[in-house]
Design a protein around this motif. Structure first.
Motif, PDB file in Angstrom:
ATOM      1  N   GLY A 171      -9.944  11.365 -34.670  1.00 19.56           N
ATOM      2  CA  GLY A 171      -9.691  12.405 -35.658  1.00 19.56           C
ATOM      3  C   GLY A 171     -10.663  13.555 -35.655  1.00 19.56           C
ATOM      4  N   ILE A 172     -11.651  13.559 -34.766  1.00 17.86           N
ATOM      5  CA  ILE A 172     -12.627  14.649 -34.717  1.00 17.86           C
ATOM      6  C   ILE A 172     -12.505  15.367 -33.377  1.00 17.86           C
ATOM      7  CG2 ILE A 172     -15.076  15.280 -34.748  1.00 17.86           C
ATOM      8  CD1 ILE A 172     -15.589  12.916 -36.573  1.00 17.86           C
ATOM      9  N   ARG A 173     -12.174  16.670 -33.418  1.00 12.26           N
ATOM     10  CA  ARG A 173     -12.062  17.480 -32.196  1.00 12.26           C
ATOM     11  C   ARG A 173     -13.113  18.571 -32.122  1.00 12.26           C
ATOM     12  NH1 ARG A 173      -6.236  19.645 -30.947  1.00 12.26           N
ATOM     13  NH2 ARG A 173      -7.402  20.192 -29.035  1.00 12.26           N
ATOM     14  N   TRP A 174     -13.609  19.007 -33.291  1.00 11.37           N
ATOM     15  CA  TRP A 174     -14.617  20.057 -33.325  1.00 11.37           C
ATOM     16  C   TRP A 174     -15.737  19.643 -34.280  1.00 11.37           C
ATOM     17  CZ3 TRP A 174      -9.368  21.082 -33.990  1.00 11.37           C
ATOM     18  CH2 TRP A 174      -8.740  21.718 -32.911  1.00 11.37           C
ATOM     19  N   VAL A 175     -16.936  20.174 -34.044  1.00 13.55           N
ATOM     20  CA  VAL A 175     -18.097  19.843 -34.873  1.00 13.55           C
ATOM     21  C   VAL A 175     -18.809  21.122 -35.266  1.00 13.55           C
ATOM     22  CG1 VAL A 175     -20.313  18.648 -34.972  1.00 13.55           C
ATOM     23  CG2 VAL A 175     -18.386  17.609 -33.734  1.00 13.55           C
TER      24      VAL A 175
END
Length: 315
Positions: free
Chosen positions: A286-290
């Protein structure tokens, strides 16, 4: 009951994070008053001092349903043994707060005990070690002062514990229950040997257990605890870039928003804490960008689906 091969404490190369509250609470005494000293012959002016327990090893391992930490002593057991949860670990003598990674800190105090020899040299190894156990994240020494030893055990969460003693050799054992499920996550540290050789990638991944559903927060908690002793020996390092911890992690629409504490700065380096945080979080579902924010909530690209760092982390 004996444990797997001994493990000694290892110092970390960078500051670690204390994720606890700001007030301390007293420890709970587990033993009665210390035994009286054995007198010397009656013509002596003074009594002989009681024999002091000398700490020679601290080790930890996971057993079914619990994490076990063992403090082994040469000579007698410490006559006074106190334990209890504290909101912060206080250094003996200075009164300063000692950083410990974890959501809970189990404080331990051994009276009538020492961790150094007559020349002031440690008898049990370095004073801090990171562990990859379900509950125990770190074991940290906070004092070796006037025959009193103080330690803090940083835990992923507060849990029931039991303290008991064994003899031949003298040991104080702390069993901390782990009645919760963990999932493995990949945490990325700087590979100092690859970086020195200019050989990409500059990071290496290690496995850490975290408790769902807060896997993003748990992964960063383990990251800021730093590498284990064995990982450190292989050249892995945690580059903090002035960060002292993680204030918050919010995941929304595929973007992880990470707000750090401390005074961030790259120091002119092309490798910063962002190069460890970003791959660690992007491995999670669920995490693509930070987007990483400094302590004042600033980042270069606060809007949109993209990675971002604060200006202070630019080379």
């Amino acid at each position: 009951m004996f444990l797997p091969p001994k493990r000694s404490l290892a110092a970390l190369a960078v500051p670690l994070v204390s994720l606890t509250a700001a007030l301390a609470v007293p420890l709970v005494s587990l033993t009665a008053a210390p035994a009286a000293a054995t007198p010397v012959p009656s013509n002596a002016a003074v009594h002989a001092a009681p024999r002091v327990a000398t700490l020679v090893d601290v080790r930890a391992s996971h057993q079914p349903g619990l994490d076990r930490v063992v403090f082994e002593f040469r000579g007698p057991l410490p006559p006074r043994r106190d334990a209890g949860y504290v909101s912060r670990l206080i250094a003996d003598g200075s009164g300063h707060t000692v950083p410990v990674a974890g959501d809970a800190i189990l404080g331990l105090r051994f009276g009538g005990a020492t961790g150094h020899d007559d020349h002031g040299r440690p008898t049990y190894g370095p004073a801090r070690e990171t562990l990859a156990l379900p509950g125990v994240i770190q074991v940290v020494n906070a004092g070796d002062f006037e025959a009193e030893l103080t330690f803090g055990i940083g835990l992923s969460r507060k849990a029931p514990y039991r303290v008991y003693t064994l003899t031949h050799p003298s040991r104080v054992v702390v069993d901390i229950k782990t009645p919760y499920r963990t999932v493995p996550v990949r945490t990325y540290f700087l590979d100092s040997r690859a970086y020195a050789a200019g050989r990409r990638p500059y990071t290496a991944a290690v496995s850490r257990p975290v408790t769902p559903p807060s896997t993003a927060r748990g992964a960063l908690q383990r990251l800021f605890a730093g590498p284990t002793q064995a990982e450190y020996a292989k050249g892995l390092r945690f580059v903090a870039s002035g960060a002292t911890g993680v204030r918050s992690v919010v995941v929304r629409d595929g973007v992880a928003h990470v707000r750090l504490t401390g005074s961030l700065g790259s120091g002119g380096s092309a490798f910063t804490v962002a190069d460890e945080i970003t791959p660690t979080l992007k491995r999670l579902p669920g995490i693509r960008w930070v987007k990483i924010y400094d302590a004042h909530g600033r980042t270069e690209r606060p809007k949109g689906r993209s990675d971002s760092v604060p200006e202070s982390l630019e080379p």
